[in-house]
Every structure is written in C-alpha cells, then in structure tokens.
Design an enzyme around this catalytic site. Structure first.
Site, mmCIF file in Angstrom:
data_model
loop_
_atom_site.group_PDB
_atom_site.id
_atom_site.type_symbol
_atom_site.label_atom_id
_atom_site.label_comp_id
_atom_site.label_asym_id
_atom_site.label_seq_id
_atom_site.Cartn_x
_atom_site.Cartn_y
_atom_site.Cartn_z
ATOM 1 N N ASP A 448 0.870 -1.166 0.000
ATOM 2 C CA ASP A 448 0.000 0.000 0.000
ATOM 3 C C ASP A 448 0.917 1.228 0.000
ATOM 4 O OD1 ASP A 448 -2.321 1.552 0.237
ATOM 5 O OD2 ASP A 448 -2.134 1.624 2.412
ATOM 6 N N THR A 450 -0.045 4.912 1.207
ATOM 7 C CA THR A 450 -0.207 5.812 2.339
ATOM 8 C C THR A 450 -0.051 5.071 3.667
ATOM 9 O OG1 THR A 450 -1.734 7.136 1.021
ATOM 10 C CG2 THR A 450 -1.708 7.532 3.396
ATOM 11 N N ASP A 731 23.415 -39.981 19.557
ATOM 12 C CA ASP A 731 22.093 -39.382 19.766
ATOM 13 C C ASP A 731 22.188 -38.115 20.610
ATOM 14 O OD1 ASP A 731 19.108 -39.438 19.768
ATOM 15 O OD2 ASP A 731 19.461 -39.608 21.914
#
Length: 750
Positions: A448, A450, A731
């Site tokens: 946009d 403004t 792990d």
C-alpha cells in the site's frame, strides 16, 4: 476448532523438547471433554480446547504422572493449582508470588497432591527454581548423582573386583529407575514408543547380556544430554521472556496532587504517571507534559533515540533519557505492547509449521520402525546364519540408541521457536511457524502507499517566496492555520515551528469551503488556498503558474499565499516516503523479489512516489481492485506478500499468500493479517524474508546432522566398529548440536 469451544491455558515445567510435548499432547487428548491440544516447548505452555467444563484435575494429574510440573496459567498470586486440586485457601508464604509472570519450570506443581507415583516420576524433569543456576536443578542433581555412582562403581570394582558388576548395577539403577518410570507412565498415557522406553529396553538388555558397565555409562550420558536440552530450552524461553523483563515493576503515579509509587501491574488506563530521566517507561502511554529523547533500542533495536513530546505515544520498556515526562496510561499492564508481543509469540509457537508437522508424522512411524530394525538385527543373524547371540543382541540394542528420534524431532521446532523469538525482539511478528516458513518462498511484495511506503501524513516540501523570505511566508500561512487540525494545516504549523518562524495572531480568520482560509494578520488581508481560488484574488505570473504545475507533477499539493492582493509565496506539501522505503525496495529487488505499489491515490502522485522509490505503481484502485491484482500476480506463478495498514487493505491482505500489517504497536498491527511489522520500517519486510530463509537453512542443517549421524553409526554398529557408548553419544551429541545450531538464530541481526 468450532466457535463453541473454550480454551484453558496451562504452564508446564520441565518440558524441554518436542518429544516431551508429544507425550503431553497424546496424554491430554485421551481425556474426556478435550477437543484439541496445542503444546509450546519454548513457551512452556499448553492450550486445551474443550466444549463444556474441562476436568482440570484430570489434566493436571495426567501431566504430573508423566513427570512434568503443571499449573493453570491464569492462576493468581497466592492461589496455586497443582495436579490434585486447587488450593482455595490463602497461602501466606506465597503472598506476592506471581505464578503468571515467571517460568514455572522450577516448581513441582504436579508432584505433591497427585500421589506418590507423580512425585517420583517428576523427579527427572523438575528444573531449577526461577533465578537459580541450572546446576542447582533437580535434573542436574539426578545427573550428578548417577555420574558419582558410576565413578564410585569404577573405584569399588578396582578395589573389590568381585562386586564390580553389582556396583555398576546399583549405579545404573540410580538413573534408570526414574527413566523407566516415565517410560511406563508415557506408555499408559498413549505413548509406548518414547525415548525413555528405547533407553529402558536398551539398558535392561545390556544388563542381560553382561554389559552392565556400558549400560550404566549410557544412562549417565543420556541424562547429561537431557540436562543440556533443558539448559538450551531455558535459553530459548529466556530470549523472549527477556522482553517482559524490560518493563519496570513499579511506577510513579499522580494521585490527588501527590506522587505515589505503585506496582506497574496495578496501573489502569487513564492513570497519570511520572517518568524521570533515565527511567524505563512502565506502561504504554501518551505524553501529556514534557519532552525527552526516548531510547527505544531495548524494544525496537533503533540505535538513535527519538525526540518525543506532548501528544506522542511511547512504549512500555523504553527509556526517557534526558527529560521528565508526564504520561497518560493507554493500556493496562496485561495489554501493553510488550505483553501483547510476548503473548503473540507464545501463541505462534504453538502453531506448527508444515515441516514440523511432517517431522512429527514421520517420527510417529520412525520410532516403532527402529524397534523393529533393532529386533531384526538382534534375531536374524543368530537364527539364520548361526551368529553369536550376545554379539548381535548387543548390536540390536546399540541400534535402539542410535535410532532415538530426539535430535530429529527437535530439529525443526527449535529453529522455528528461535526464529519467532528473535523476530519478535526486532519488531517482526509472525503468527506461527507456517507463516515464518512461508516467507522463505515469497517472490513478490505488494505495498500500500499511504502509511506503508509513506509516512501517512503530509509535510511541507517546498516554500517558494515572492517578494518575501521563506520565514515570512510560513509566518503568514501559520497565522491563518492556528487551531486547525486539518493535515495540511498541521504540516504548515510543524514546518513553521521547525524553522522557528514567528506566528502572529490572525483576526477574523475563516475557512472558505472548497477554496482555503482567509483573515487579517498585522492589518494585512491574507488568503491561503488552491491555485484556482488564489487566481480569483490575485494575478499569477507565467513563472508562478509553471512553478505550480511543476510541483503538481511531482505529486505535491500546492497552497498559494496571497497578501494584500499579490502572490506572496507557494507552499508545497506531500506525504513523503518513509526514510528507509527506497532502501527497502532496493533490498527486495536485490533478492530477486518483485515489488509493486497498489494505491487508491491519483496516478500523478502515485507515479511521482513510485519514481522516487524505484517501484512499479498501480493507482486509483478500490479495495477490490487491489485484491484482483494480488490474484493476477499469483496467477503469474508468484508467491505474494501484501503489506498494508490492516483495515482498508483487508481484502488484498486476505487474498495474498502472506498478509503483513504495518503499524506502530497498534491493535491492528498486532492482530490483523498473518504478520505485523511493529516499527513501521519498509526494510523489515526484507528482514522477515531473510530471517525466514535463515531459519529454513538452519532446519535443513539440523535434519542433515540428525539423520547423517544416525546413518553413519548404523553402518559402523552393524559392522562391529562401534557399540553402545558411541550410539548414545551419537544421539546425545546430535541433539546438542541441533539445539545449539538452532540457538544461533537468537543472535541473528538481519
């Protein structure tokens, strides 16, 4: 979730990985009356959706049995809820103890009333009290006890070899009993294939084949890995909770002419507070007296303080550096900008990203598959090829440890949580992992104009005097505009103030509808208005007409000042681009991202702004036109982000792949669209995309590490090169590496 469902929120203690969250999720979903469950590891929270009254005592007991502390999130100070029931009498020793504002990880809220089994099982996952060092937590105590028992076993075995096996068995039981208990509770609650179950099976199996020493060592390594996960999870929580700590605990409030000190959480909307130089501002507010340079770096990351004065808004947690301010509180403590940001991030962390959902589904089948593979490795070679039973059972048990899914499961949520937290600390708010992940694929951004690419208010850009100097022209114009709230009038008054132009009083000043304003200033008849209206009162020269046309062609609004029947000057105004707008557009283009401006403004103004920013423009659009153009861009194969104010652009924001609200901490900026840019910087759109790409790269690295190490050790274990120790190190090591790698995102600067 249907509109009729209610939500109840709980804080969870001792939850440090996605496996923990999955166990809790599964257990609570099995309860009657529960429709949906959302668990956030980083937020240490759980939201339960339910239709009627929620059986809270059952929820609390179910979670406590798994070994986690739990308390209802909205419990007030002094009213503790634990796994058994709510204590409705007053706890004197809890007076002032805020159960909502700190991390409950350190409290065994679920242990005591739930029964002995809950108390025992909570031992493993109880963390440190708030403010305590990690090494003082019960988890650390268990780890150190098990490690000490293992070292003692080595010593006893050296002195009395005959009892060596029993010494290692005792050391093993110190750590394994809590683990096995949690595995059993998880199985009863619907999660039979947990990490604890794999560990228990592997340790018991190792004892059965005579590898008691290795089994004890493996349990110690497992506990060390769990402890490190807890430390990392605590750091992730602290990164966002640190925002909440920016707000001071007390405030100086004006009451009946006196200044009294009150707790910041007691402030109400409308209260007047005093902030001294060097103080942190305790609430969102509007300045009603004084001015000061406001250091917003703790909240926004801005390196330069901003000068703010009467009528301007300030955020909680920012610092008044050089002036005394009086503020009118505009938001209660529970609803100030920082509180809403923390709440939004916690809720966002509960919304899983697509990659995370895939990993969850994958691990659901992966863990049982690991058990099957481990069993096949242990059984088939001895049965079919006459292999040594002890050797292949040993290898099968090692595969169970290698296959633990902890590193894989945490690889995505850890990175997502760190990304959401680091974005929030820089004013980049994204509503969930799916949004964060989606930014990485953006190929076009529609802005946009403004209030998005521009500041949202006109400013004076040019003052062209004729027969007078600039200050004199501004003085006459400002005299006519005194008291007006029209945006153009405010722009002229601001410029006069900035240029220190004197503003004399105007007599008989009046507005002329559709034309301008007139009055007498110092006995001189003065008019300020459009060029056409001015031409009715004075003769414009050709040079003046050309100047007006030239300014208009730049998208500027021109007001003509007429004094004593002659043109005294021209004042041009325009809603100027944000200071970083051009840099933001250039940064997007540098990433190969298309940028387009969609505006309802006239073509001339739009083209002028677009030319200064280097962006293509579509002008004179209605909301439905913007929505249509977003659809056309998507039809070209582009993934579109739409940036707007969250109100007028609602149709286009909804149509875009990702809608972004631009705002300065307003409700609209925080609650509309998929993401919000809190501090109104155009470059932040680029930063969101860069952050998303950094997170996705981090996730790919994590998955590679988690699976890569497993593949390597799977091959070496079957080949007989590695055993139980390397398996658990693979792990635990992978989990620590993955978590540490994700935590690097907390230092992301963009």
């Amino acid at each position: 979730m249907t509109a009729s469902l209610k939500q109840t929120r709980f804080k969870i203690g001792g939850m440090d990985c996605a496996s923990c969250a999955a166990k809790i999720d599964t257990a609570v979903r099995r309860l009657d009356g529960v429709a949906d469950v959302s668990v956030s590891v980083t937020g240490a929270s759980m939201t339960v959706s339910h239709g009627g009254a929620l059986p809270e005592d059952k929820v609390l007991r179910q979670v406590a049995r798994l070994g986690y502390g739990i308390v209802k999130a909205d419990v007030k100070a002094g009213a503790r809820i634990s796994a058994g029931k709510a204590d409705d009498h007053n706890h004197a020793d809890h007076e002032g103890h805020d159960h909502e504002g700190h991390d409950h990880e350190g409290h065994d809220h679920g242990g005591q009333p739930a029964g002995k089994e809950a108390a025992a099982s909570s031992h493993l996952h109880s963390d440190a009290e708030p403010g305590q060092a990690w090494w003082r937590s019960r988890r650390a105590a268990l780890t150190l006890s098990c490690a000490a028992a293992l070292l003692a076993a080595y010593g006893i075995g050296h002195v009395v070899p005959a009892v060596e096996r029993w010494a290692f068995l005792a050391a093993l039981l110190v750590g394994l009993v809590p683990i096995a208990r949690r595995a059993l509770m998880a199985a009863l609650a619907g999660t039979p294939f947990s990490i604890e179950m794999l560990m228990t099976i592997a340790a018991v199996g190792a004892v059965m084949i005579g590898a008691t020493e290795e089994a004890a060592a493996v349990v110690v390594l497992f506990l060390i890995g769990e402890m490190l996960e807890g430390v990392a999870a605590g750091r992730a929580r602290a990164s966002i909770q640190g925002l909440a700590d920016l707000v001071p605990k007390t405030a100086l409030v004006e009451r009946n002419g006196d200044i009294v000190e009150l707790a910041a959480e007691e402030l109400a909307v409308g209260d007047v507070i005093v902030v001294r130089p060097g103080d942190r501002i305790p609430a969102d507010g509007e300045i009603i007296e004084g001015s000061s340079d406001i250091d917003e770096a703790p909240v926004t990351g801005e390196s330069t303080p901003k000068r703010k004065s009467v009528g301007e808004a300030v955020f909680a947690g920012t610092i008044s550096t050089d002036g005394v301010l009086k503020l009118r509180v505009t938001a209660a403590a529970s609803d100030n900008t920082i509180a809403r940001v923390v709440r939004l991030v916690e809720e966002a962390q509960e919304a899983k990203a697509p990659t995370e959902r895939f990993i969850d589904r994958f691990s659901h089948y992966y863990t049982p598959a690991v058990l099957v593979v481990g069993a096949l490795v242990a059984l088939l070679p001895p049965l079919l090829a006459g292999g040594d039973w002890n050797e292949w059972i040993y290898k099968g048990l090692a595969i169970l440890l290698i296959g633990c899914p902890c590193a894989l499961v945490i690889s995505t949520p850890a990175a997502i949580a760190a990304g959401l937290a680091t974005g929030a600390r820089r004013g980049l708010l994204m509503k969930g992992g799916a949004v964060l992940e989606g930014f990485a694929g953006i190929t076009a951004v529609a802005f946009d104009k403004t209030g998005t690419l521009t500041q949202g208010k006109p400013v004076v850009t040019d003052v062209l005097p004729f027969g007078r100097d600039e200050r004199a022209v501004l003085a006459l114009a400002a005299a006519l505009e005194q008291g007006s709230s029209h945006p153009l009038a405010v722009a002229i008054l601001d410029r006069a103030k900035a240029d220190k132009a004197p503003v004399p009083p105007a007599l008989a000043a009046r507005a002329i509808s559709g034309k301008g304003v007139e009055g007498k200033v110092g006995g001189v008849a003065v008019f300020l208005g459009s060029g056409q209206a001015a031409a009715e009162r004075a003769t414009l020269t050709e040079a003046q007409r050309l100047a007006i046309d030239g300014l208009n062609s730049q998208g500027k609004t021109v007001s003509v000042l007429v004094a004593d029947g002659t043109v005294a000057g021209l004042i041009a105004m325009r809603d100027e681009p944000r200071a970083d707008a051009a840099a933001g557009i250039a940064a997007l283009k540098g990433e190969g991202i298309r940028a387009v401006m969609l505006t309802g403004d006239n073509s001339r103004t739009a083209e002028a702004i677009a030319a200064s920013l280097g962006i293509e423009a579509r002008a004179e659009l209605l909301p439905q036109d913007k929505q249509r153009i977003v659809g056309e861009l998507q039809g070209e194969g582009l993934k579109v982000a739409k940036v707007g104010d969250g109100i007028n652009d609602a149709p286009a924001l909804a149509a875009a792949d990702i809608g972004i609200a631009m705002g300065g901490g307003t409700d609209v900026a925080l609650e509309t669209a998929d993401a919000a840019i809190l501090h109104g910087r155009v470059t932040d759109v680029w930063r969101m995309i860069k952050l998303s790409r950094a997170v996705m790269a981090n996730i790919r690295q994590n998955i590679t590490v988690a699976l890569g190490l497993k593949v390597v050790f799977l091959v070496t274990t079957i080949a007989g090169i590695t055993g139980l120790w390397p398996a658990i190190l693979a792990d635990t090591g992978a989990t620590v590496l993955v978590t540490a790698n994700a935590m690097r995102l907390l230092r992301w600067r963009g």
